[in-house]
Write a protein that holds these residues in place. Structure first.
Motif, PDB file in Angstrom:
ATOM      1  N   ALA A 151      -5.530  -5.555   9.585  1.00  0.00           N
ATOM      2  CA  ALA A 151      -4.639  -5.410  10.749  1.00  0.00           C
ATOM      3  C   ALA A 151      -4.585  -3.970  11.249  1.00  0.00           C
ATOM      4  N   GLY A 152      -5.494  -3.131  10.798  1.00  0.00           N
ATOM      5  CA  GLY A 152      -5.544  -1.742  11.287  1.00  0.00           C
ATOM      6  C   GLY A 152      -4.283  -0.964  10.934  1.00  0.00           C
ATOM      7  N   SER A 153      -3.714  -1.265   9.772  1.00  0.00           N
ATOM      8  CA  SER A 153      -2.480  -0.618   9.298  1.00  0.00           C
ATOM      9  C   SER A 153      -1.282  -0.953  10.194  1.00  0.00           C
ATOM     10  N   MET A 154      -1.386  -2.112  10.872  1.00  0.00           N
ATOM     11  CA  MET A 154      -0.258  -2.545  11.715  1.00  0.00           C
ATOM     12  C   MET A 154       0.022  -4.023  11.479  1.00  0.00           C
ATOM     13  N   LEU A 155       0.108  -4.405  10.201  1.00  0.00           N
ATOM     14  CA  LEU A 155       0.431  -5.792   9.872  1.00  0.00           C
ATOM     15  C   LEU A 155       1.835  -6.110  10.378  1.00  0.00           C
ATOM     16  N   ASN A 156       2.713  -5.165  10.219  1.00  0.00           N
ATOM     17  CA  ASN A 156       4.028  -5.250  10.867  1.00  0.00           C
ATOM     18  C   ASN A 156       4.239  -3.939  11.623  1.00  0.00           C
ATOM     19  N   THR A 157       5.381  -3.795  12.293  1.00  0.00           N
ATOM     20  CA  THR A 157       5.605  -2.589  13.112  1.00  0.00           C
ATOM     21  C   THR A 157       5.593  -1.347  12.222  1.00  0.00           C
ATOM     22  N   PRO A 158       4.690  -0.427  12.491  1.00  0.00           N
ATOM     23  CA  PRO A 158       4.657   0.775  11.644  1.00  0.00           C
ATOM     24  C   PRO A 158       5.827   1.699  11.951  1.00  0.00           C
ATOM     25  N   SER A 159       6.011   2.638  11.060  1.00  0.00           N
ATOM     26  CA  SER A 159       7.070   3.638  11.212  1.00  0.00           C
ATOM     27  C   SER A 159       6.560   4.670  12.229  1.00  0.00           C
ATOM     28  N   VAL A 160       6.728   4.347  13.513  1.00  0.00           N
ATOM     29  CA  VAL A 160       5.989   5.086  14.550  1.00  0.00           C
ATOM     30  C   VAL A 160       6.269   6.592  14.574  1.00  0.00           C
ATOM     31  N   LEU A 161       7.546   6.967  14.502  1.00  0.00           N
ATOM     32  CA  LEU A 161       7.845   8.408  14.579  1.00  0.00           C
ATOM     33  C   LEU A 161       7.314   9.144  13.353  1.00  0.00           C
ATOM     34  N   ALA A 162       7.415   8.501  12.195  1.00  0.00           N
ATOM     35  CA  ALA A 162       6.931   9.149  10.973  1.00  0.00           C
ATOM     36  C   ALA A 162       5.401   9.295  11.012  1.00  0.00           C
ATOM     37  N   VAL A 163       4.704   8.246  11.464  1.00  0.00           N
ATOM     38  CA  VAL A 163       3.235   8.324  11.544  1.00  0.00           C
ATOM     39  C   VAL A 163       2.841   9.417  12.550  1.00  0.00           C
ATOM     40  N   TYR A 164       3.566   9.455  13.669  1.00  0.00           N
ATOM     41  CA  TYR A 164       3.263  10.475  14.684  1.00  0.00           C
ATOM     42  C   TYR A 164       3.443  11.888  14.106  1.00  0.00           C
ATOM     43  N   THR A 165       4.514  12.087  13.342  1.00  0.00           N
ATOM     44  CA  THR A 165       4.773  13.410  12.762  1.00  0.00           C
ATOM     45  C   THR A 165       3.705  13.763  11.717  1.00  0.00           C
ATOM     46  N   VAL A 166       3.277  12.755  10.966  1.00  0.00           N
ATOM     47  CA  VAL A 166       2.190  12.998  10.004  1.00  0.00           C
ATOM     48  C   VAL A 166       0.928  13.423  10.763  1.00  0.00           C
ATOM     49  N   MET A 167       0.648  12.744  11.880  1.00  0.00           N
ATOM     50  CA  MET A 167      -0.544  13.114  12.656  1.00  0.00           C
ATOM     51  C   MET A 167      -0.452  14.573  13.123  1.00  0.00           C
ATOM     52  N   LEU A 168       0.724  14.968  13.608  1.00  0.00           N
ATOM     53  CA  LEU A 168       0.891  16.363  14.063  1.00  0.00           C
ATOM     54  C   LEU A 168       0.707  17.337  12.893  1.00  0.00           C
ATOM     55  N   THR A 169       1.216  16.945  11.729  1.00  0.00           N
ATOM     56  CA  THR A 169       1.099  17.822  10.550  1.00  0.00           C
ATOM     57  C   THR A 169      -0.363  17.954  10.127  1.00  0.00           C
TER      58      THR A 169
END
Ligand code: PLP
Length: 354
Positions: free
Chosen positions: A227-245
């Protein structure tokens, strides 16, 4: 503006530039926030793919591994690891180096057979076991690469003929690692790579699918990968912050650079602990963590003076865990050497005043 020196063990310090980028994405007048758009839309799918790609790039992840961002914390991985990797006819090996290893062991025992291969509880986990034999019929060998509470760290991965599973919650991206020796690496984000709410998983695809037991969908790595790591709704803000980091890690020069600065920061602190007659370190020298520096004051009567000096200097999050006592300075990637120097100065100042 007050500048805090945040030595918290986790959730821990985040890079200020990353926080600025995050706040701009959470609210601006030009577009919808990253927190209020569909995770299936191309804007967030791109974030997820970029974050997964950066993990592969920065950690030099070989072909045949998948990267996931899941919820439930590292604690959920204590369960998902055995559920996905422990065949019903095999047993899993664990090295017990502290609270988090113990929790991982307890959860694995809910799934199947577990053997504790080595254990450092005899000295309140102040060292990493060195002498032990790993049976070669294990499903896997699990270790906690950095023990956040006790301040010990494996200097390199354990030697084993069976593949390794590692909880790298508190030292991932602080040094280079050999992913190929591992079947699974997991890490809660809230120490070195982002805010709480997301857990990084790196898993070797070919190990999945054969445990002899049914795997519930939400616990099944294969389902999450498909499911491309989106089997359910991902933790969007946390994933976004990880990407920025991760983008910030890349701009700084990658993991090798952080390995160097981590050593520099830890040496500054350990040198002062060893030099200053007021302080003593908790962990055995050769096993000292480069991420969580644990120490005590020999004379309890000066504790309040030390705490007061820390407060005046805006040093926060330095109290040790209740199982160890004393102090713990967590010096994750976002911690600057200037902040470490402020703490060292306070320790010197205390010596002068005592
Ligand atoms: N493993 C280690 C090494 C940790 O330091 C922690 C939290 O401090 C955990 C696991 C638990 O993580 P979580 O709270 O994300 O489940």
């Amino acid at each position: 503006m007050v500048k805090f020196h945040n030595f918290s063990a986790g959730p821990g310090i985040l890079n200020r530039e990353v926080l600025k980028q995050l706040s701009e994405s959470v609210y601006n007048d030009r577009e919808l926030s990253i927190a209020e758009i569909s995770h299936r839309g191309s804007k967030f799918v791109d974030v997820m793919e970029r974050a997964r790609g950066l993990v592969k790039e920065l950690l030099d992840v070989p072909e045949g591994y998948s990267v996931l961002f899941l919820q439930g914390g590292a604690s959920m991985q204590f369960l998902m690891a055995p559920v996905n990797l422990l065949h019903k006819n095999k047993r899993a090996g664990y090295i017990n180096t502290g609270v988090w290893s113990k929790k991982a062991i307890a959860e694995a025992k809910n799934v199947g057979d577990v053997t504790v291969v080595a254990d450092s509880s005899d000295k309140n986990f102040n060292y990493i076991p060195k002498e032990y034999t790993v049976p070669n019929d294990l499903a896997y060998l699990h270790y906690t690469s950095n023990n956040t509470i006790f301040g010990t760290q494996f200097k390199r991965h354990p030697e084993s003929d069976v593949f390794l599973v590692s909880d790298m919650s508190s030292d991932i991206f602080s040094r280079e690692i050999d992913v190929s020796k591992h079947g699974l690496i997991y890490a809660g984000a809230q120490k070195n790579i982002g805010p709480a709410g997301v857990t990084l998983v790196i898993v070797k695809d070919e190990l999945l699918g054969d445990t002899g037991r049914a795997i519930p969908n939400i616990l099944n790595y294969r389902k999450h990968i498909d499911a491309g790591s989106m089997l359910n709704t991902p933790s969007v803000l946390a994933v976004y912050t990880v990407m920025l980091t991760l983008e910030w890690f890349k701009r700084e020069g990658g993991v090798k650079v952080f390995e160097h600065t981590s050593e520099e920061k830890a040496n500054l602190l350990y040198d002062e602990i060893d030099r200053n007659p007021l302080f003593v370190g908790n962990a055995m020298r050769e096993d000292r963590s480069l991420m969580n520096v644990t120490f005590i004051l020999k004379d309890k009567s000066v504790e309040s003076k030390f705490v007061q000096l820390c407060k005046e200097a805006n040093i926060v999050g330095i109290n040790g865990h209740r199982l160890v006592g004393g102090y713990r300075a967590s010096i994750y990637n976002a911690m600057t050497i200037d902040s470490v120097n402020v703490l060292v100065e306070i320790m010197r100042d205390l010596e002068k005043k005592c």
